[in-house]
Motif scaffolding. Sequence first.
Motif, PDB file in Angstrom:
ATOM      1  N   PHE A   1       0.853  -1.188   0.000  1.00 54.52           N
ATOM      2  CA  PHE A   1       0.000   0.000   0.000  1.00 54.52           C
ATOM      3  C   PHE A   1       0.886   1.233   0.000  1.00 54.52           C
ATOM      4  N   GLU A   2       0.593   2.166  -0.910  1.00 55.64           N
ATOM      5  CA  GLU A   2       1.255   3.463  -0.914  1.00 55.64           C
ATOM      6  C   GLU A   2       0.197   4.555  -0.865  1.00 55.64           C
ATOM      7  N   GLY A   3       0.288   5.426   0.118  1.00 55.28           N
ATOM      8  CA  GLY A   3      -0.625   6.550   0.204  1.00 55.28           C
ATOM      9  C   GLY A   3       0.130   7.847  -0.013  1.00 55.28           C
TER      10      GLY A   3
ATOM     11  N   ILE B   1      -4.024   6.802  -3.580  1.00 60.23           N
ATOM     12  CA  ILE B   1      -3.386   5.603  -3.044  1.00 60.23           C
ATOM     13  C   ILE B   1      -3.041   4.663  -4.195  1.00 60.23           C
TER      14      ILE B   1
ATOM     15  N   TYR C   1      -8.399   3.286   8.170  1.00 62.07           N
ATOM     16  CA  TYR C   1      -7.850   4.625   8.389  1.00 62.07           C
ATOM     17  C   TYR C   1      -8.258   5.106   9.785  1.00 62.07           C
TER      18      TYR C   1
ATOM     19  N   GLU D   1      -8.015   9.786  -3.402  1.00 64.93           N
ATOM     20  CA  GLU D   1      -8.482   9.880  -2.018  1.00 64.93           C
ATOM     21  C   GLU D   1      -8.455  11.355  -1.625  1.00 64.93           C
TER      22      GLU D   1
ATOM     23  N   LEU E   1      -7.237  12.069   1.962  1.00 69.35           N
ATOM     24  CA  LEU E   1      -6.175  11.194   2.453  1.00 69.35           C
ATOM     25  C   LEU E   1      -5.220  11.921   3.393  1.00 69.35           C
TER      26      LEU E   1
END
Length: 367
Positions: free
Chosen positions: A180-182, A189, A231, A209, A212
Amino acid sequence: MKALVQIKNIFIIFAMLLSITCKKEEPVTSPEIVWQKDIGKSSGASINPVIYKNKVIISKDTTLIILNKSDGTILSKKPTSTIGANFRIQNRFYYFSQSDLVQFDLETETEISRIPVNFYGFTVSADSSHMYCLIDKKVLSANLQTMVSDTVYTLHEESNYQGNRILACSEDYQDEMMIFEGYFLEKEIHLIRYNKLTHSIVYEKTYPENDLYYMTVSFFSVYKNYIIIGYSYNKTECYSYSTGELMWTLDKSIHKPTFSGDYLYAESNNRRTICGINLNSGNSDIAIGCQFSDFDKKLTVYDNFIVWQNDDVYIADISRSKIIHTITEDKSEDYFPFDNNTCVTVDHTTGYAYAVGYNYAWCFKLR
């Protein structure tokens, strides 16, 4: 007179039916204490009890204590340093101690190796043969037999990267892992499904997002065909593992999940409810009232029971959405039971559960 007799009989039948109905609401069995062992005062446990053959391994401060599973007798004590993230694979128990990865043999009760890996404090996941860590832009792999580490994947290069990067492995997909990369600045994301054997990307999905920046990821898990992202800011998402497509979104923060069947069980963001979420629909079908002192309590599910610990150990009946039993220690002025760590393990082959607290270790039978 005949009418009065008939009315009386009706009342008798009604009372009998009511009595039967009330009895059906009672739990089939009540959990019972099998043994309770005084382990001496400590600042609390740092690992879930580890069950191996006739042994239960618990932690107390900087000591591993090996108990006899049948009666709680202390078999041995093994001094160690502070224990961090940990996992078990067959007869090997792995844990992080400061910047070292320690390999402990549960059969011989000896420390096999201790290597500096500098993984402590970073995202860690493991399957049956390797441990994976995400540090900076690199995914590192450590072979759990040879204890040799290597870089298996380098993430995209961004000079202005700000956000979260987390990885997760699943027992259902031993040859793969999810990343996962945000991205806070881009407000999006990335979900990356990566094959560890071929060192290639199966797919990479990008989703916008808008909020985010205000959300911190509390957990990232892979279970069956589900990718679940929790989250901290009133939001939980579920994606399909096979396609990477969004399945549902829940406007609720949940923490420290555990999975059973097609359900996710977790504590909700208000610390007053344990919820059961249907993974197919996203519906929050189960709600059990409780009170947590922090967000570090992981739930354990066995059969129709949910077990967790806060200041005490609580056992709830899922079908009735109700706490049915509490295990507690005697309180004193300097008493701080169970510390801030998860310390309950259920042996799913027997239905026995093991817990460790401030003064005592317990074994209790769920069925």
